[in-house]
Design a protein around this motif. Sequence first.
Motif, PDB file in Angstrom:
ATOM      1  N   LYS A 105     -47.454   4.437   8.157  1.00 44.67           N
ATOM      2  CA  LYS A 105     -48.123   5.504   7.283  1.00 44.67           C
ATOM      3  C   LYS A 105     -48.651   4.786   5.791  1.00 44.67           C
ATOM      4  N   LEU A 158     -42.760  16.479   4.873  1.00 50.85           N
ATOM      5  CA  LEU A 158     -42.956  15.379   5.651  1.00 50.85           C
ATOM      6  C   LEU A 158     -41.964  14.136   5.819  1.00 50.85           C
ATOM      7  N   ASN A 159     -40.969  14.223   5.106  1.00 53.38           N
ATOM      8  CA  ASN A 159     -40.025  13.221   4.827  1.00 53.38           C
ATOM      9  C   ASN A 159     -38.673  13.796   5.358  1.00 53.38           C
ATOM     10  N   GLY A 160     -38.028  13.272   6.500  1.00 47.97           N
ATOM     11  CA  GLY A 160     -36.767  13.668   6.844  1.00 47.97           C
ATOM     12  C   GLY A 160     -35.828  13.373   6.041  1.00 47.97           C
ATOM     13  N   THR A 161     -35.657  12.109   5.506  1.00 47.42           N
ATOM     14  CA  THR A 161     -34.612  11.875   4.703  1.00 47.42           C
ATOM     15  C   THR A 161     -34.208  12.670   3.363  1.00 47.42           C
ATOM     16  N   PHE A 188     -32.082   7.668   9.031  1.00 51.35           N
ATOM     17  CA  PHE A 188     -33.594   8.472   8.689  1.00 51.35           C
ATOM     18  C   PHE A 188     -34.323   7.460   7.765  1.00 51.35           C
ATOM     19  N   ALA A 189     -33.709   6.880   6.666  1.00 46.48           N
ATOM     20  CA  ALA A 189     -34.066   6.296   5.743  1.00 46.48           C
ATOM     21  C   ALA A 189     -35.278   5.047   5.919  1.00 46.48           C
ATOM     22  N   GLU A 190     -35.974   4.995   5.193  1.00 45.53           N
ATOM     23  CA  GLU A 190     -36.776   3.723   5.077  1.00 45.53           C
ATOM     24  C   GLU A 190     -35.969   2.569   4.880  1.00 45.53           C
ATOM     25  N   ASP A 196     -38.601   7.053   0.227  1.00 54.95           N
ATOM     26  CA  ASP A 196     -38.180   8.044   0.628  1.00 54.95           C
ATOM     27  C   ASP A 196     -38.145   9.335  -0.829  1.00 54.95           C
ATOM     28  N   ASP A 201     -43.166   8.011   0.690  1.00 61.23           N
ATOM     29  CA  ASP A 201     -43.362   8.091   1.968  1.00 61.23           C
ATOM     30  C   ASP A 201     -44.080   9.282   2.390  1.00 61.23           C
ATOM     31  N   LYS A 205     -47.933   9.897   3.923  1.00 60.34           N
ATOM     32  CA  LYS A 205     -48.263  10.794   4.899  1.00 60.34           C
ATOM     33  C   LYS A 205     -49.411  11.663   4.699  1.00 60.34           C
ATOM     34  N   GLY A 300     -39.289  14.627  12.735  1.00 59.32           N
ATOM     35  CA  GLY A 300     -40.238  13.709  11.824  1.00 59.32           C
ATOM     36  C   GLY A 300     -39.701  12.209  11.667  1.00 59.32           C
ATOM     37  N   ALA A 301     -38.357  12.235  12.150  1.00 57.15           N
ATOM     38  CA  ALA A 301     -38.085  10.727  11.723  1.00 57.15           C
ATOM     39  C   ALA A 301     -36.981  10.362  13.128  1.00 57.15           C
TER      40      ALA A 301
HETATM   41  N1  HSE Z   1     -37.931   7.532   6.366  1.00 57.01           N
HETATM   42  C1  HSE Z   1     -38.976   8.551   6.789  1.00 57.01           C
HETATM   43  C2  HSE Z   1     -38.330   9.940   6.777  1.00 57.01           C
HETATM   44  C3  HSE Z   1     -38.974   8.241   8.402  1.00 57.01           C
HETATM   45  O1  HSE Z   1     -37.346   9.952   6.330  1.00 57.01           O
HETATM   46  O2  HSE Z   1     -38.971  10.748   7.242  1.00 57.01           O
HETATM   47  C4  HSE Z   1     -40.161   8.588   9.018  1.00 57.01           C
HETATM   48  O3  HSE Z   1     -41.406   8.035   8.420  1.00 57.01           O
END
Ligand code: HSE
Length: 432
Positions: A105, A158-161, A188-190, A196, A201, A205, A300-301
């Motif tokens: 993304k 839009l961000n799971g973390t 989950f984290a980048e 994040d 992030d 998206k 989402g992650a």
């Molecule tokens: N780091 C992103 C999140 C992973 O936490 O959503 C998915 O893009």
Amino acid sequence: MRTVNVGLVGFGNIGSALAETLQRDAARLERSSGVPLKLVRVADRNRGRNRRSLRDPGILTTDISKVVRDPGIDVVVELIGGVPDARRIVMGSLAAGKHVVTANKHLLSEHGGEIVRAAARRHLLVGFEAAVCGGVPLIKALREGLIANRIRHVLGILNGTTNFILTRMSETGMDYADALAEAGRLGFAEPDPRLDVDGWDTAHKASVLAWLIFGQTLPSSRFRVEGIRSISREDMTAAERLGCRIKLIAVLSEEKGRLWLGVHPALVPSVHPLADVRNEFNAVYLEGDLTGPLLFYGRGAGKKPTVSAVISDLVDIGAHILRGERTVIGSVPAVSIRGLSDPGEFKTEYYLRWKVADEPGMIGRITACLGKAGVNIASVTGAPSGTGLGRVEIVTGLSREGQVLKAVKAADRIPGVRSKGRLLRFERGLVG
Ligand code: HSE
């Protein structure tokens, strides 16, 4: 029948899960879609990594050009992440006449326009279902299922973390730092979690969604982006008192041809569908003029949801190749955009809080600043702490951000005000 040959660049967690799934499920996928996908080469700079997940380790190479330039490969899957190298791989693959699938993304947010133009010139497809909301088939829904709609308003988690961190803080009283460490452990984290927690992030998206929905390739630097680092236990307690949960929300909204794009932690009333999106789950709430409100929800992650999305792109592209098609469906935005809105014009209700000396007149002086800036007040609470300090909390009526910021700045300068004003925006949109 010929196979659809897939080359993969990037053999980390997701790459190896993709390889395992393709090897295991190729026959089932072919039965259900008619598309015989075959993973023919995998490139990774680290030769040893995840080698054991390949039935034929001989397809592994450290030389990326063996994927990008191989004339026998139909589709290149880019899973290395980051921007400069990923851009070279994607542009190089398109130049070599290959379709591309990417989960990147960040790359799409910065170079989406260039990538899509390069693909269109050569009648190639770029699949990016995995780039937004992981396993939720949102991109396909926007491109196909909702094609008849004008979409003007979108709210997204839009961000799971960050959603995981905010959920843990709110439900267990955990500190921000501990919750971030737990999200990191769960994967989950980048690689750089600043993407994040600082909201980028989410903004990347959102910029992909803005392109699909409004036809604007806007890099995330054009968004107003605020992350969740500053969210404190005090904010969490205040949210609970107000009957809300704090969520990191992307807002995409069009009014009279002007587009509002922003990412910020928002107070979401607990009756709102987005308030119940917990842990690493993502959700997008949007309004089509024909469908009315729609809610997309899911993981989402994580590697499995990402693999699900990548394979859906591969099957689509494979079917396109086998049918010998040259027409490429892009986005067909139904709304024409004249420009971005002025951030000062953003309108919502605001929660404001100051630490103050526990003295007569503090509430009066602060509320006077709001009145002077033309900000209507819905409620005021004052609470002494017993230590000579107190707290003033205000909820405004529907107000313009520019006016609220002006009032906050003035109140910050009042003698006896002991903290900068804390500001959180409410997000009540699209309910019902
Ligand atoms: N780091 C992103 C999140 C992973 O936490 O959503 C998915 O893009």
